[in-house]
Design a protein around this motif. Structure first.
Motif, PDB file in Angstrom:
ATOM      1  N   ASP A  36      -8.077  16.853   6.720  1.00  0.00           N
ATOM      2  CA  ASP A  36      -7.764  16.214   7.995  1.00  0.00           C
ATOM      3  C   ASP A  36      -8.776  15.107   8.263  1.00  0.00           C
ATOM      4  O   ASP A  36      -9.648  14.806   7.425  1.00  0.00           O
ATOM      5  N   GLU A  37      -8.669  14.482   9.420  1.00  0.00           N
ATOM      6  CA  GLU A  37      -9.524  13.338   9.712  1.00  0.00           C
ATOM      7  C   GLU A  37     -11.004  13.698   9.664  1.00  0.00           C
ATOM      8  O   GLU A  37     -11.820  12.956   9.092  1.00  0.00           O
ATOM      9  N   SER A  38     -11.380  14.845  10.228  1.00  0.00           N
ATOM     10  CA  SER A  38     -12.796  15.215  10.266  1.00  0.00           C
ATOM     11  C   SER A  38     -13.344  15.492   8.871  1.00  0.00           C
ATOM     12  O   SER A  38     -14.485  15.132   8.556  1.00  0.00           O
ATOM     13  N   CYS A  39     -12.531  16.104   8.016  1.00  0.00           N
ATOM     14  CA  CYS A  39     -12.959  16.366   6.638  1.00  0.00           C
ATOM     15  C   CYS A  39     -13.145  15.055   5.884  1.00  0.00           C
ATOM     16  O   CYS A  39     -14.152  14.858   5.183  1.00  0.00           O
ATOM     17  N   LEU A  40     -12.196  14.154   6.026  1.00  0.00           N
ATOM     18  CA  LEU A  40     -12.273  12.868   5.334  1.00  0.00           C
ATOM     19  C   LEU A  40     -13.456  12.034   5.827  1.00  0.00           C
ATOM     20  O   LEU A  40     -14.119  11.349   5.044  1.00  0.00           O
ATOM     21  N   GLU A  41     -13.720  12.109   7.102  1.00  0.00           N
ATOM     22  CA  GLU A  41     -14.867  11.375   7.651  1.00  0.00           C
ATOM     23  C   GLU A  41     -16.160  11.881   7.029  1.00  0.00           C
ATOM     24  O   GLU A  41     -17.058  11.091   6.693  1.00  0.00           O
TER      25      GLU A  41
ATOM     26  N   ASN B 221     -10.716  -0.068 -11.842  1.00  0.00           N
ATOM     27  CA  ASN B 221     -10.091  -0.985 -10.882  1.00  0.00           C
ATOM     28  C   ASN B 221      -8.731  -1.477 -11.368  1.00  0.00           C
ATOM     29  O   ASN B 221      -8.324  -2.612 -11.098  1.00  0.00           O
ATOM     30  N   ALA B 222      -8.053  -0.603 -12.112  1.00  0.00           N
ATOM     31  CA  ALA B 222      -6.718  -0.939 -12.621  1.00  0.00           C
ATOM     32  C   ALA B 222      -5.654  -0.470 -11.641  1.00  0.00           C
ATOM     33  O   ALA B 222      -5.899   0.361 -10.772  1.00  0.00           O
ATOM     34  N   SER B 223      -4.461  -0.986 -11.794  1.00  0.00           N
ATOM     35  CA  SER B 223      -3.345  -0.569 -10.957  1.00  0.00           C
ATOM     36  C   SER B 223      -2.977   0.868 -11.287  1.00  0.00           C
ATOM     37  O   SER B 223      -2.827   1.235 -12.451  1.00  0.00           O
ATOM     38  N   CYS B 224      -2.862   1.677 -10.257  1.00  0.00           N
ATOM     39  CA  CYS B 224      -2.542   3.102 -10.442  1.00  0.00           C
ATOM     40  C   CYS B 224      -1.211   3.403  -9.759  1.00  0.00           C
ATOM     41  O   CYS B 224      -1.116   3.364  -8.540  1.00  0.00           O
ATOM     42  N   GLU B 225      -0.208   3.714 -10.545  1.00  0.00           N
ATOM     43  CA  GLU B 225       1.133   3.938  -9.996  1.00  0.00           C
ATOM     44  C   GLU B 225       1.211   5.193  -9.133  1.00  0.00           C
ATOM     45  O   GLU B 225       2.156   5.376  -8.383  1.00  0.00           O
ATOM     46  N   ASN B 226       0.215   6.075  -9.275  1.00  0.00           N
ATOM     47  CA  ASN B 226       0.223   7.334  -8.515  1.00  0.00           C
ATOM     48  C   ASN B 226      -0.635   7.271  -7.259  1.00  0.00           C
ATOM     49  O   ASN B 226      -0.934   8.310  -6.681  1.00  0.00           O
ATOM     50  N   GLN B 227      -1.022   6.064  -6.871  1.00  0.00           N
ATOM     51  CA  GLN B 227      -1.910   5.912  -5.715  1.00  0.00           C
ATOM     52  C   GLN B 227      -1.114   5.862  -4.416  1.00  0.00           C
ATOM     53  O   GLN B 227      -0.139   5.130  -4.280  1.00  0.00           O
ATOM     54  N   LEU B 228      -1.546   6.675  -3.448  1.00  0.00           N
ATOM     55  CA  LEU B 228      -0.912   6.712  -2.135  1.00  0.00           C
ATOM     56  C   LEU B 228      -1.619   5.762  -1.172  1.00  0.00           C
ATOM     57  O   LEU B 228      -1.002   5.164  -0.304  1.00  0.00           O
ATOM     58  N   VAL B 229      -2.936   5.689  -1.297  1.00  0.00           N
ATOM     59  CA  VAL B 229      -3.761   4.822  -0.425  1.00  0.00           C
ATOM     60  C   VAL B 229      -4.779   4.115  -1.307  1.00  0.00           C
ATOM     61  O   VAL B 229      -5.408   4.739  -2.170  1.00  0.00           O
TER      62      VAL B 229
ATOM     63  N   VAL C   4      -3.039  15.903   3.620  1.00  0.00           N
ATOM     64  CA  VAL C   4      -4.005  14.796   3.660  1.00  0.00           C
ATOM     65  C   VAL C   4      -3.609  13.813   4.762  1.00  0.00           C
ATOM     66  O   VAL C   4      -2.458  13.372   4.824  1.00  0.00           O
ATOM     67  N   ASN C   5      -4.557  13.476   5.602  1.00  0.00           N
ATOM     68  CA  ASN C   5      -4.322  12.468   6.635  1.00  0.00           C
ATOM     69  C   ASN C   5      -4.474  11.091   5.989  1.00  0.00           C
ATOM     70  O   ASN C   5      -5.584  10.561   5.871  1.00  0.00           O
ATOM     71  N   LEU C   6      -3.377  10.525   5.560  1.00  0.00           N
ATOM     72  CA  LEU C   6      -3.412   9.258   4.822  1.00  0.00           C
ATOM     73  C   LEU C   6      -3.891   8.097   5.686  1.00  0.00           C
ATOM     74  O   LEU C   6      -4.577   7.194   5.192  1.00  0.00           O
ATOM     75  N   ASP C   7      -3.553   8.110   6.950  1.00  0.00           N
ATOM     76  CA  ASP C   7      -3.997   7.035   7.842  1.00  0.00           C
ATOM     77  C   ASP C   7      -5.524   7.031   7.947  1.00  0.00           C
ATOM     78  O   ASP C   7      -6.160   5.971   7.913  1.00  0.00           O
ATOM     79  N   ALA C   8      -6.092   8.225   8.067  1.00  0.00           N
ATOM     80  CA  ALA C   8      -7.548   8.326   8.157  1.00  0.00           C
ATOM     81  C   ALA C   8      -8.198   7.900   6.846  1.00  0.00           C
ATOM     82  O   ALA C   8      -9.234   7.212   6.843  1.00  0.00           O
ATOM     83  N   ALA C   9      -7.589   8.301   5.730  1.00  0.00           N
ATOM     84  CA  ALA C   9      -8.126   7.930   4.423  1.00  0.00           C
ATOM     85  C   ALA C   9      -8.145   6.411   4.264  1.00  0.00           C
ATOM     86  O   ALA C   9      -9.134   5.832   3.779  1.00  0.00           O
ATOM     87  N   LYS C  10      -7.075   5.769   4.689  1.00  0.00           N
ATOM     88  CA  LYS C  10      -6.997   4.302   4.585  1.00  0.00           C
ATOM     89  C   LYS C  10      -8.058   3.648   5.453  1.00  0.00           C
ATOM     90  O   LYS C  10      -8.737   2.699   5.036  1.00  0.00           O
ATOM     91  N   ARG C  11      -8.212   4.158   6.666  1.00  0.00           N
ATOM     92  CA  ARG C  11      -9.209   3.595   7.588  1.00  0.00           C
ATOM     93  C   ARG C  11     -10.621   3.727   7.033  1.00  0.00           C
ATOM     94  O   ARG C  11     -11.460   2.838   7.212  1.00  0.00           O
ATOM     95  N   LEU C  12     -10.870   4.816   6.326  1.00  0.00           N
ATOM     96  CA  LEU C  12     -12.200   5.101   5.808  1.00  0.00           C
ATOM     97  C   LEU C  12     -12.448   4.479   4.430  1.00  0.00           C
ATOM     98  O   LEU C  12     -13.541   4.592   3.882  1.00  0.00           O
ATOM     99  N   GLY C  13     -11.422   3.844   3.875  1.00  0.00           N
ATOM    100  CA  GLY C  13     -11.572   3.204   2.575  1.00  0.00           C
ATOM    101  C   GLY C  13     -11.552   4.162   1.408  1.00  0.00           C
ATOM    102  O   GLY C  13     -12.061   3.847   0.320  1.00  0.00           O
TER     103      GLY C  13
END
Length: 329
Positions: free
Chosen positions: A57-62, A321-329, A82-91
């Protein structure tokens, strides 16, 4: 890349070790689930490798981001934990294994269907006690019955192909119909129509806000009294309390599940010396027409190999740093 595997199981370790070593990654294993409290164990690692019951969740990802973790690698297809929005925000990068062996899960669904329909679980226990009576063991031919398949992605499609071998009429529900399956004779219908007509129903869709409790009290009321329900997808698709009521009232002929909506603190662990406090699960297991397996549908040599190799390859792609077809974020 240095990775830590959470929720590590004995059955998968050798596969992961082989795949990670071949890819040049360093790996360490922890049996505990990943959550906000256990995230501290990821200190010093570049990636966390997680499974279905880890709670990101967001707190775990933070906390992971604070510890300089850069990657979350799911060794499964589903990502509802997985909170994908939080993961994206956190890089944080998030990758998964979208297809490991659809045959493994589809074949397990068939195993559950056939075991439930022919009462193999009851017969097995009887014979071991020297009881060879056939009372209560009458099943039905699967041949030419109507089978409803909810979700026709990789696994659902394979399940449809398997059931074609029984000469079944196949009904499917999916927002994105497969033209290949249509050409094979699969009929796409609305969910209500599928529920009303099917003798056997198998769930193969992801858990989302839209599919949570897809099998509800209303849905169960639409089913045939002799219908059997199979779930090898995600536990949250089924409203457990509603299913218990349907079984008690005779509105559902049988239930076979490999997943359970409150499985996170139960499955993948030995609970045999503990009192299981989950009343709903224990109630389910009192019914003679219910089969529960512990999230093992994916558990074949081929699937474990593919999961490990794909997970390692995902990390390699990100490292380079290659393109990963299995990447969600």
């Amino acid at each position: 890349m240095k990775a830590i595997v959470f929720s590590a199981r004995k059955d998968e370790k050798s596969y992961l070790i082989d795949a990670f070593e071949a890819s040049g990654h360093e790996v360490m294993f922890e049996e505990v689930h990943l959550n906000r409290k256990t995230a501290e164990l990821a200190a010093g690692f570049d990636a966390v490798v997680v499974f279905v019951n880890d709670q990101l969740d967001e707190s775990c990802l933070e906390r992971l981001a604070e510890l300089s973790v850069k990657t979350v690698a799911l060794r499964c297809a589903g990502y509802n934990n997985v909170n994908l929005d939080a993961a994206k925000r956190l890089g944080l990068s998030v990758v998964r294994v979208p297809a490991y062996s659809p045959y493994a899960v589809a074949e397990h669904a068939l195993t559950l269907l056939m075991t439930l329909n022919r009462h193999v679980h009851k017969a097995y226990n009887r014979v071991r006690e020297g009881n060879f009576l056939l009372d209560g063991l009458v099943g039905r031919d699967i041949h030419r019955k109507t089978v409803g398949v909810v979700g026709t992605g990789n696994i659902g499609s394979v399940f449809c192909q398997i059931m074609r071998g029984f000469d079944c009429r196949l009904l499917a529900y999916d927002p994105n119909p497969s033209q290949d399956l249509i050409e094979q004779g699969v009929e796409y219908v609305e969910l209500d129509s599928l529920l009303e007509q099917s003798d056997f129903i198998s769930l193969h869709c992801p858990l989302t806000a839209q599919t949570h409790h897809l099998i509800s009290e209303r849905a169960l009321a639409l089913m045939k009294p002799k219908a059997m329900l199979i779930n090898t997808s995600r536990g949250g698709l089924v409203d457990t309390k509603a299913v218990i009521n349907a079984l008690k009232q005779g509105g559902l002929s049988g239930l076979a599940i490999d997943v359970y909506e409150e499985e996170a603190d139960l499955f993948f662990e030995d609970q045999s010396n503990r009192v299981i406090a989950d009343d709903d699960l224990m109630r389910l297991m009192t019914f003679p027409n219910v089969i529960v397996t512990g999230h093992q549908a994916f558990l074949t040599e081929e699937a474990l190999t593919n999961i490990a190799q794909t997970t390692a390859n995902n990390l390699t792609c990100l490292e380079q740093n290659a393109s990963c077809e299995n990447q969600l974020v």
